[in-house]
Design a protein around this motif. Structure first.
Motif, short mmCIF file in Angstrom:
data_model
loop_
_atom_site.label_atom_id
_atom_site.label_comp_id
_atom_site.label_asym_id
_atom_site.label_seq_id
_atom_site.Cartn_x
_atom_site.Cartn_y
_atom_site.Cartn_z
N UNK A 20 0.86 -1.23 0.04
CA UNK A 20 -0.06 0.00 -0.05
C UNK A 20 0.88 1.18 0.01
N UNK A 21 2.21 1.09 0.00
CA UNK A 21 3.21 2.36 0.01
C UNK A 21 3.04 2.95 -1.44
N UNK A 22 2.92 4.21 -1.52
CA UNK A 22 2.81 5.04 -2.75
C UNK A 22 4.04 5.52 -3.06
N UNK A 23 4.31 5.77 -4.31
CA UNK A 23 5.38 6.55 -4.89
C UNK A 23 5.54 7.86 -4.32
#
Length: 104
Positions: A20-23
């Motif tokens: 779920x970590x976004x750029x």
């Protein structure tokens, strides 16, 4: 104690959170600006340490050093100094006295 099933659920939850970590999007020259700021701060710190050793101070120190050396050389080259040393040596009998030897 937790069972293996509960531990496996925890591990799965951790791996799901990684997905779920976004750029993160930054400006194209962010790294260049950050590096310039870091190097600028390092240069400021160095100038604070050596700020008292300015070129004017170096020149003044050199001039004083040269003047003292010239003064010392002129005093040591005078003949009066060698005359005083000879007189001192004669006074305290430091010069080998000339005497007649029985071998001459």
């Amino acid at each position: 104690m937790k069972t293996n099933n509960n531990i496996q659920n925890d591990i799965d939850a951790i791996f799901d959170s990684v997905n779920s970590i976004k750029d993160v999007h930054v400006s194209p020259f962010f790294k260049d600006r950050a590096m310039q700021r870091l190097f600028a701060e390092k240069q400021v710190n160095q100038s604070r340490v050596w700020s008292w050793f300015s070129p004017q101070f170096q020149l003044a120190t050199l001039m004083v050093f040269l003047i003292l050396n010239v003064f010392a050389i002129t005093k040591l080259d005078s003949n009066a100094t060698s005359d005083e040393i000879d007189e001192f040596a004669e006074t305290y009998s430091l010069i080998a006295s000339e005497y007649e030897s029985i071998f001459n």
